[in-house]
Design a protein around this motif. Sequence first.
Motif, PDB file in Angstrom:
ATOM      1  N   ARG A  42       1.368  -9.889  -0.486  1.00 54.61           N
ATOM      2  CA  ARG A  42       1.816 -11.360  -0.619  1.00 54.61           C
ATOM      3  C   ARG A  42       3.182 -11.293  -1.245  1.00 54.61           C
ATOM      4  NH1 ARG A  42      -0.896 -12.609  -5.221  1.00 54.61           N
ATOM      5  NH2 ARG A  42      -0.740 -10.278  -5.486  1.00 54.61           N
ATOM      6  N   ASN A  44       5.427  -8.690  -1.405  1.00 54.34           N
ATOM      7  CA  ASN A  44       6.368  -7.882  -0.839  1.00 54.34           C
ATOM      8  C   ASN A  44       5.790  -7.559   0.706  1.00 54.34           C
ATOM      9  OD1 ASN A  44       7.800  -7.054  -3.538  1.00 54.34           O
ATOM     10  ND2 ASN A  44       5.524  -6.528  -3.785  1.00 54.34           N
ATOM     11  N   LYS A  59       6.657   0.546   1.243  1.00 49.95           N
ATOM     12  CA  LYS A  59       6.747  -0.823   0.315  1.00 49.95           C
ATOM     13  C   LYS A  59       8.112  -1.151   0.474  1.00 49.95           C
ATOM     14  CE  LYS A  59       4.462  -2.952  -3.665  1.00 49.95           C
ATOM     15  NZ  LYS A  59       3.722  -3.085  -4.602  1.00 49.95           N
ATOM     16  N   SER A 105       1.919   8.131  -1.236  1.00 56.94           N
ATOM     17  CA  SER A 105       0.555   8.334  -0.423  1.00 56.94           C
ATOM     18  C   SER A 105      -0.274   7.283  -0.192  1.00 56.94           C
ATOM     19  CB  SER A 105      -0.256   9.658  -1.038  1.00 56.94           C
ATOM     20  OG  SER A 105      -0.790   9.255  -2.260  1.00 56.94           O
ATOM     21  N   VAL A 107      -3.942   5.793  -0.484  1.00 56.15           N
ATOM     22  CA  VAL A 107      -5.331   6.249  -0.849  1.00 56.15           C
ATOM     23  C   VAL A 107      -6.489   5.332  -0.178  1.00 56.15           C
ATOM     24  CG1 VAL A 107      -4.224   6.511  -3.580  1.00 56.15           C
ATOM     25  CG2 VAL A 107      -4.977   4.383  -2.725  1.00 56.15           C
ATOM     26  N   ASN A 209      -5.964  -4.689  -6.230  1.00 56.21           N
ATOM     27  CA  ASN A 209      -5.347  -3.773  -6.462  1.00 56.21           C
ATOM     28  C   ASN A 209      -6.028  -2.478  -6.767  1.00 56.21           C
ATOM     29  OD1 ASN A 209      -2.617  -5.218  -6.079  1.00 56.21           O
ATOM     30  ND2 ASN A 209      -2.767  -5.858  -8.297  1.00 56.21           N
ATOM     31  N   ASP A 221       0.022  -0.732  -6.818  1.00 56.26           N
ATOM     32  CA  ASP A 221       0.849  -1.907  -7.253  1.00 56.26           C
ATOM     33  C   ASP A 221       1.015  -1.920  -8.689  1.00 56.26           C
ATOM     34  OD1 ASP A 221       2.164  -4.319  -6.842  1.00 56.26           O
ATOM     35  OD2 ASP A 221       0.347  -5.645  -6.382  1.00 56.26           O
TER      36      ASP A 221
END
Length: 314
Positions: A42, A44, A59, A105, A107, A209, A221
Amino acid sequence: MQNTAAVPTDLLDELRALYRRAPDLLDSETARLGLHPLSGGRNNRVFAWSSADGEVCLKLYRIDKRDRAACEFNALNHVAAHGVTNVPKPLWHDPDPDLPAVAMSMVAGEPVPDLAEPSTAIRAVVSVLGQLRALPLGPFTDLPRVDTATSFVDRITEVWPSQLDEYASEPHTADMRGLLDAWHRHNDAAVLTEPAPRIFSHGDSNLLNWLWAGPEISVVDWEFAGYSDTAWDAAEFIEHLSAHPIDDALWISLLPELGVDDEATRRRFAAAQRTVALRWLSVLWKRRHKRAEEFEYQRKRVTELMNSDFVSLR
Ligand SMILES: Nc1ncnc2c1ncn2[C@@H]1O[C@H](COP(=O)(O)OP(=O)(O)O)[C@@H](O)[C@H]1O
Ligand SMILES: [Mg+2]
């Protein structure tokens, strides 16, 4: 902190050139670069990137006062260095005045709010929160987490009352003011300014998250990580809007594992819980027409919390 993988400078140059032309191009022109947006981003832009070495999470951050990218990268390194395994592996950080980037990485797992039966995942979440609380503060000794008691109290006492004044004749307003008065009578702001030991905190209580791939749980996050205290963190977590579908009975049974296990912490927790719930009410009050159902839910929640101790609610 050191990068453990090479920074893809060509890709980043291209992304920043798009961004300079028009930020929205990062939403429409990135598929051809092998970038696929991940749902839920949201603040980024968060992508799964098909790199030559396999899929990684990339990101790109919004710019504001907090150096979000450095914070996320430092936090991922900090927790990994102390043996916490339930986090993405940090790969590289590329600072930039307009569009800083971090890669980590990927997840596996499904966001906890999407689970039909979340209680097993919640127990795993609480166990990881216990590990995080026990970590040294490291690079976060003097950096508070986002969503502190001070920021919530400021919103309730400085921002909200004058917003309510603008709607003085609306039927909801008297009720909101009554709940604010009840909160003042509890003296929670004073309790929350009493000193409490600092703990390391993930800093963003949104259950989205947390990704569950039973029996493994992972948490992403980390850009809001910083120091907090045990009671505030437990209350901010339990009263986050994303935690509403979780039974209070489960939260109450988990309070000792959340560190709320003595009289002083329980008292601070109760103050924090009312404060967090009221802050969310002030947020939802602004959306009372568009998000009427959530607003009603929160009004009821706050009324209950003002009148009764959480543990005796159910
Ligand atoms: N390392 C990762 N592996 C897999 N999924 C991720 C990873 N990082 C983020 N995600 C997914 O992308 C979503 C948005 O990422 P997040 O870091 O939470 O961004 P925001 O700061 O915008 O909330 C997460 O809720 C999660 O579903
Ligand atoms: Mg998030």
